[in-house]
Each structure stands twice: as C-alpha cells, then as structure tokens.
Design an enzyme around this catalytic site. Structure first.
Site, PDB file in Angstrom:
ATOM      1  N   GLU A 103       0.789  -1.317  -0.115  1.00  0.00           N
ATOM      2  CA  GLU A 103       0.114   0.030  -0.215  1.00  0.00           C
ATOM      3  C   GLU A 103       0.824   1.286  -0.022  1.00  0.00           C
ATOM      4  O   GLU A 103       1.721   1.506   0.770  1.00  0.00           O
ATOM      5  CB  GLU A 103      -0.940  -0.171   1.229  1.00  0.00           C
ATOM      6  CG  GLU A 103      -1.617   1.390   1.576  1.00  0.00           C
ATOM      7  CD  GLU A 103      -2.853   1.486   0.498  1.00  0.00           C
ATOM      8  OE1 GLU A 103      -2.860   2.742  -0.075  1.00  0.00           O
ATOM      9  OE2 GLU A 103      -3.451   0.565  -0.018  1.00  0.00           O
TER      10      GLU A 103
ATOM     11  N   THR B 279      -5.618   2.221  -4.971  1.00  0.00           N
ATOM     12  CA  THR B 279      -5.344   0.800  -4.889  1.00  0.00           C
ATOM     13  C   THR B 279      -5.850  -0.146  -5.937  1.00  0.00           C
ATOM     14  O   THR B 279      -5.410  -0.868  -6.510  1.00  0.00           O
ATOM     15  CB  THR B 279      -5.630   0.252  -3.495  1.00  0.00           C
ATOM     16  OG1 THR B 279      -4.901   1.044  -2.524  1.00  0.00           O
ATOM     17  CG2 THR B 279      -5.512  -1.416  -3.594  1.00  0.00           C
TER      18      THR B 279
ATOM     19  N   HIS C 130      -1.182   2.895   5.513  1.00  0.00           N
ATOM     20  CA  HIS C 130      -2.144   3.449   5.118  1.00  0.00           C
ATOM     21  C   HIS C 130      -2.533   4.437   6.478  1.00  0.00           C
ATOM     22  O   HIS C 130      -2.337   3.964   7.388  1.00  0.00           O
ATOM     23  CB  HIS C 130      -3.284   2.538   4.696  1.00  0.00           C
ATOM     24  CG  HIS C 130      -4.281   3.434   4.111  1.00  0.00           C
ATOM     25  ND1 HIS C 130      -5.129   4.414   4.548  1.00  0.00           N
ATOM     26  CD2 HIS C 130      -4.887   3.260   2.583  1.00  0.00           C
ATOM     27  CE1 HIS C 130      -6.148   4.656   3.728  1.00  0.00           C
ATOM     28  NE2 HIS C 130      -5.884   4.353   2.597  1.00  0.00           N
TER      29      HIS C 130
ATOM     30  N   ASP D 151       1.089  -0.634  -5.173  1.00  0.00           N
ATOM     31  CA  ASP D 151      -0.166  -0.403  -5.669  1.00  0.00           C
ATOM     32  C   ASP D 151      -0.170   1.044  -6.437  1.00  0.00           C
ATOM     33  O   ASP D 151      -0.421   1.310  -7.531  1.00  0.00           O
ATOM     34  CB  ASP D 151      -1.187  -0.604  -4.755  1.00  0.00           C
ATOM     35  CG  ASP D 151      -1.447   0.356  -3.882  1.00  0.00           C
ATOM     36  OD1 ASP D 151      -0.531   1.066  -3.227  1.00  0.00           O
ATOM     37  OD2 ASP D 151      -2.320   0.114  -3.201  1.00  0.00           O
ATOM     38  N   HIS D 152       0.435   2.050  -5.527  1.00  0.00           N
ATOM     39  CA  HIS D 152       0.530   3.470  -5.996  1.00  0.00           C
ATOM     40  C   HIS D 152       1.502   4.182  -5.109  1.00  0.00           C
ATOM     41  O   HIS D 152       1.914   3.947  -4.207  1.00  0.00           O
ATOM     42  CB  HIS D 152      -0.562   4.117  -6.131  1.00  0.00           C
ATOM     43  CG  HIS D 152      -1.683   4.159  -4.847  1.00  0.00           C
ATOM     44  ND1 HIS D 152      -1.368   5.217  -3.793  1.00  0.00           N
ATOM     45  CD2 HIS D 152      -2.365   3.123  -4.428  1.00  0.00           C
ATOM     46  CE1 HIS D 152      -2.136   4.852  -2.825  1.00  0.00           C
ATOM     47  NE2 HIS D 152      -2.727   3.975  -3.121  1.00  0.00           N
TER      48      HIS D 152
END
Length: 658
Positions: A291, A331, A463, A515-516
């Site tokens: 994440e 995500t 996150h 994911d990013h």
C-alpha cells in the site's frame, strides 16, 4: 385533488416539492436559452424534453421528501406545533432548500464549462478537493455566490412564512389515515426511480443537448457517483479505431509472439518462450502489493531515509526495477493495472465497474499453467468491490470478511481471517504481520497439494492512520508515514524470515511492488515524480540479480515474469517483457480519473476531458514540466493505447475466450 395528496399537515411538504420543481424548470429553461443554437427546438422534441425532465425532477424530489415525510407520518397529532415539531421542521426545510439552491448554482457553473449535467467530472471534484477549490476561487466570486444563496433562502423563507404555510403545517388536525396516501405515493415514486429508472433513460433524443436538458442535475450526480465512468469517445481525442489497433499491435508485438486474429479489433496473441534449452518452470509465486509506497522512500532508490532495510537488502538480490511507474493514484487502479495489464481508462477503475468478471487476467495465465490463485486482504474485501472482482476472475478469497457475502453467482472459495489470528487491527484491517502469518498458513496447506499456488497479497499497514503494533520498530505507532513504511518493511523481513524455514520456500518466487505512490498532489495534472514506485522479483532460480533501469510500467511486471519462467501462453495483456524491451519501446502509462498520460523519452503527452491535449518535456533535475508544441506521432500513439483499452472494455474484448 391537491388537498387529497397534500392535506394541511403536509402544506410545507407541498411547498417544498413545488419549489424544487419550479427552480428546476427555471434552470432547464436557462440551459435551453444558453445553448439554444445546439438544441433541437422543434415543438414535439422540446415538449418531450421538458416532460421527461419533469418526470426526473419528480423522481429526484421524491428522494428528498422521504425523511420528512416519514417523520410527518409517525408523529402524533398532539405533538403538532410543539417545540420538537418546529425545530425539526424548520431544520429539515432549511437544509433541503439550501442544498437545492447550492446545487442549482453549481449546475449553472458546470454547464457554463461543460454544457452537460453533472457527471463523473463533478464527482471527481469531491476527490481532488484542493485543486478544485483553488480553481473555483480563481474562477468565480465565491463570497458573492454564497451571499446570493443566503439572500435567496432568506427571501423564500420570509415569503413562505408570510403566506401562512408554516402556520398551516403546525395548526391542523390532520389524522393519520389522511397521511397514508401521500406517503405511499412518494415512497412508490422513489422506489420506481431507485430500481427501474436509470439516468441514461433520459437520453431519448439524437441531440445530446436535448438529452442533457431532460436530465436532472442532482439525480445525474448520484448516478455518476454510482457509476463514475467517463465516456472516452465522447470526452477525449480519438483516431480511427482500426488505425489505433494497428499501432498498438505494432508496439506490443515481439519476435516470440503472433496475433491470433490479426485482422480483428483485439490483441490476443500466442507468446512462445520455451525451447529445449529453456524448459518452463512452475514455482510457487507470492506477490506482495504494498500500500502507498513511493520509490522516493527507498534508500536503494536515492532516499536519504533509512527506513526500508529489508527492501534495500532484497533489491541487491533481485531483478530490481528502478524506473517503473504506477498507472494511477488508488489501490483499485493499481490492482487493475497489475491483474489486467492494461493502461488506465477514464473514470473509476475497472475493479469497481460493472461487467468486470470473467476477464482475461494474470490469474488466467496462472490457471492455464495449473496454479491455484488466492487473493489475501487484511480487511473486508467487500470494500472497493475487491472480492467481487477477484472472486469473479479466478481467485479464491482470504479476507477479514464479517457480514458481507460474495455475490451468489461467483463460484469461488472464501476463507476468513479469524479473531484468534489477529494481533492488531485498525479501520483498514489486520496489520501486515497478521496477513503474512495467514499467507504462511495457507501456503503450508497448499504445499501439501501437487498444484503450485499464486498468492496475491494486498497490505494495509502503510495507510493512514499509520497505526501498527507497538514495540516492533523505533517509531511510535500512528505518528507518521515514515513509521508506517518502516513497519511495513519490518513485516516483510519477518515474513521472509519465517518463509525461509518452510520446505516450499526454495521453489517460490517473490514479486514485490507498490499499488501506487504515497501522494499524487502537485502543480501539474499529472506529476511524474508522484508515480514512480519500487518493484522487484526475487528468489527465481538461475536468475542473477540485476538493476533494470528501463522506463517501464506496472503493467509489464507479470509479462516479464512469465517470460522468465519460459511459459508459452495466450496473452490478452498490454504489458510486455521489460528485459526484451528496445529503447524506442520504453514507456509508462500514468493517469488519474480525468487525465491520461504517456511518458516516453523524457516527454509526457496528456489527454484530458473536453478533448484537451497537453505536451511537455520533463526536466528531471527539478521535476518540472515545460510545455511544448504537440508531437503528432506521440499524440497518435497515446490516443491509440487509451482508445483501444477503452474499446476492449466496452466491447467485451477483455473477456476470456471460450
């Protein structure tokens, strides 16, 4: 008849309904004159436009009446006009009218720019708050507009009070039975619109302006929120579809591939990698999708921080992609890119759209090779439609599901992460150590079978709110992203430490990729430095560690792995083998909900809605973008990739072949 529908107790409700219908009619007339030259103004077409518009207005206002209507239905007659009654009534009426006024003003400004009712662009405004607020402040006199809304509201409130509507509402003896019919009527209208009417049902004309006039702004907004997808062909530059496919096929073709139906609008091709010297390998594959991990946080990618010792160490023993970019900023966009190996399409990710099951994904390739596919998520995979997407595309589900079931038509296995397997949990799910412990348990079970496994793990610890178990690292939980990254790295280290004790470890390849990035905000529509992410492939037999500096995309990692495993397979993936990539083929796709970019040779081409095209040279020293005259060849290439991706989705070209 009106007295039967609206008895005295419902006098204010009647006023509220008529007020909305009148204001909505006024806005529709304003749009008609604003765009009169474009509207089909023949009598019958215009009449039908306004009739359909009235019906959508009625459906829209019915939703807004329900809370107050139910209150009116259940409140006892002896409480009519009480302090409680007055407070609730004044508040509900004021809130509803202010929402209407604000939405009508917003619609006018939106139409001025786009000449459309609210669509996903308006929904997008809720996502990119900083940029939107800044733009609105620069474009419109916000204090004046807000003052105007307040003045109109006060005027309406005063007028309604003077004509005695409030007095009639509070002083009457309307019985319960008299309120049943109007309640049933408006509830019925709301249910019809909820289950049987779609926003596109207003589009009954060949003229787009008539279609838009027939819609209701608030209804269109919530319809876009539910299905927030922008039409590529309507909002973006296009080329001839055959031309687009021919160019894309040239770009993704290779010496070891052959298109199955070269004349069709599809990209299915047979890829050959195996030969007598390079037989296929079938190790287990564990993919860790981290994440929100930007490349800028890794010491091995130039960071001065010392918070990723595990990943930095693994990078020295792996195929390490040092110039790889995520396709998006969420995500689900990363999941789309990784599993479908496709450039981003405008609007929401395919993971969250309809018609997103039975697709050709990397799981299709693994399944063809005899693998079991498993998706691990530490929260409830109901969130962001993950379970429906992964379950509908060949994955078993292992998640923290508590109450939400898979859709009945999805035939897949679902395993729960039980309470006794959880040591720490926040709003997003269990901590990374817990999800890895579950992966270890499931891998132990899978290793007893003869089939290899592919495990897709989606982590959550990095996150916000950045909380994790105390005492694991030297940064207190919940204090910073740096702490969350350091814990994320620590958990990966613990996972590898345990995995190395297992008999299946030697025959397992590990793929790690974000994911990013951690943030996408910046000065530009697309900030290139906000898309660079780490990726690596490690523990692959007979593969020497190597830094791969070629410019590449998230969509290329698994096609590269399939090549390294010497697999012969059918591909419907846009991604290509990075190791065989020629200099002129290096590129990355980056985008957000509205802007679609192609990065190539220090140049960035951006396609935006409203057919806007911008072209930049990227100065890497200061991450600055310098506007340049559009390179026509690169523009056609950019359009071709995004247009074909959109075409395949909307024409079932991403589906598995029977």
């Amino acid at each position: 008849m009106l007295k039967f529908i609206f008895p005295k107790r419902l006098s204010l409700l009647k006023t509220f309904v008529f007020l909305f219908l009148i204001l909505s009619l006024f806005v529709r007339i304003f749009f008609l004159f604003y765009s009169f030259k474009e509207v089909d103004a023949t009598f019958f077409k215009l009449a039908n436009t306004f009739i359909i518009g009235f019906l959508f207005d009625l459906g829209t206002v019915s939703f807004f009446t329900l809370p107050y209507l139910l209150y009116l239905l259940i409140i006892l007659k002896k409480l009519y006009g009480s302090i409680l009654d007055k407070v609730f009534t004044y508040f509900a009426f004021s809130l509803g009218v202010i929402i209407f006024l604000f939405s009508f003003f917003a619609e006018i400004t939106f139409w001025e720019e786009f000449e459309r009712r609210f669509n996903f662009i308006a929904v997008d405004y809720l996502i990119y708050t900083y940029e939107v607020v800044k733009n609105i402040n620069e474009s419109y006199p916000i204090p004046l507009l807000l003052s105007g809304i307040l003045i109109i509201f006060i005027g309406l409130f005063y007028f309604i009070s003077r004509i005695g509507v409030f007095k009639t509402t509070f002083k009457n003896d309307t019985p319960f039975k008299a309120k049943l019919f109007p309640s049933a009527l408006f509830i019925g209208i709301a249910l019809i619109f909820l289950f049987f009417v779609k926003n596109k049902d207003a589009e009954q004309f060949n003229n787009r302006y008539n279609d838009e006039l027939a819609k209701t702004g608030i209804y269109s907004f919530f319809a876009a929120f539910k299905n927030n997808e922008l039409s590529y062909t309507e909002f973006y530059n296009t080329v001839n579809t055959d031309q687009a496919f021919n160019l894309v096929k040239q770009k993704i073709a290779s010496n070891n591939s052959e298109f199955i139906n070269p004349k069709k609008k599809e990209i299915y091709r047979a890829i050959t990698n195996a030969d007598s010297l390079h037989p296929p390998k079938k190790p287990n594959v564990i993919f860790i999708c981290i994440e929100s991990l930007s490349a800028s946080y890794l010491h091995s990618l130039g960071s001065e921080l010392e918070i990723t010792p595990t990943l930095d160490s693994l990078s020295e023993k792996s195929l390490f992609f040092t110039n790889l970019y995520a396709t998006g900023t969420r995500t689900v966009r990363g999941m789309e890119a990784i599993t479908l190996s496709i450039p981003p399409t405008p609007g929401r990710s395919i993971v969250k759209r309809d018609n997103n099951q039975g697709l050709f994904t990397i799981a299709s390739v693994f399944e063809e090779e005899g693998y079991d596919n498993n998706f691990f998520y530490g929260g409830d995979g109901y969130f962001d439609n993950m379970n429906t997407y992964f379950g509908g595309n060949g994955f078993n589900i292992i998640d923290r599901g508590r109450g939400f079931l898979l859709d009945a038509h999805i035939k897949t296995k679902r395993t729960n992460i039980n309470d006794n397997e959880v040591t720490f949990e926040n709003a997003w799910g269990v901590c990374d150590e817990d999800i890895y412990n579950k992966v270890i348990k499931e891998a132990d079970k899978s290793s007893l079978n003869e089939k290899p496994f592919f495990n897709f793990i989606m982590t959550t610890s990095n996150h916000r709110p950045f909380t994790y178990p105390e005492g694991k690292i030297d940064i207190p939980s919940g204090t910073s992203r740096e702490g969350a990254i350091k814990y994320t790295d620590y958990a990966i280290g613990q996972f590898f430490k345990t995995a190395k004790t297992k008999p299946w470890f030697e025959n397992t390849v590990f793929v790690i990729m974000a994911d990013h990035c951690a943030s996408s905000a910046g000065r530009w529509n697309l900030n290139i430095d906000k898309y660079r992410i780490p990726a690596l492939i490690c523990n692959l037999e007979n593969t020497k560690p190597q830094k791969i500096d070629k410019l590449s995309s998230q969509i290329d990692v698994f096609p590269t792995l399939f090549s390294l495993l010497n697999w012969d397979y059918t591909s419907n993936l846009f991604g290509i083998d990075v190791l065989k990539m020629k200099k002129e083929d290096e590129r990355a796709f980056i985008g957000n909900y509205r802007n679609l970019g192609l990065l190539k040779d220090q140049k960035l081409m951006v396609l935006s809605d409203q057919h806007v095209v911008t072209y930049y040279e990227w100065e890497t020293d200061n991450d600055d973008l310098i506007s340049k005259e559009v390179d026509k060849d690169m523009l056609v290439e950019t359009i071709s990739f995004y247009q074909t991706a959109d075409y395949l989705y909307h024409n079932n070209g991403l589906k598995l072949k029977n």
